[in-house]
Design a protein around this motif. Structure first.
Motif: not given
Length: 71
Positions: A4-7, A26-27, A29-31, A33-34
């Motif tokens: 997955d992108e974050v990992s 987490r949110r 982290q997702e930003k 990673a994007a």
């Protein structure tokens, strides 16, 4: 190997930056990673580095995103 992108993003970070990002929600982290994926895709300087060492290009892009720097 992380899928997955974050990992994948976390794996590309230095240990100190990795811990800093893991402490964020987490949110966020997702930003990050994007933004990292975008940096990898759009920065032409990283293309050359990627040809020599994909891991180094990923690490450099991750550092830039976390530190909020363009270069």
């Amino acid at each position: 190997m992380p899928t997955d992108e974050v990992s994948r993003f976390l794996e590309a970070l230095s240990p100190a930056h990795r811990e800093e990002v893991r402490r964020q929600p987490r949110r966020q982290q997702e930003k990050l990673a994007a933004a990292w994926e975008t940096e990898l895709r759009e920065d032409t300087d990283l293309d050359t580095l990627s040809e020599l060492s994909p891991a180094a290009a990923e690490s450099e892009a991750a550092r830039r995103v976390v530190e909020g720097k363009d270069s």
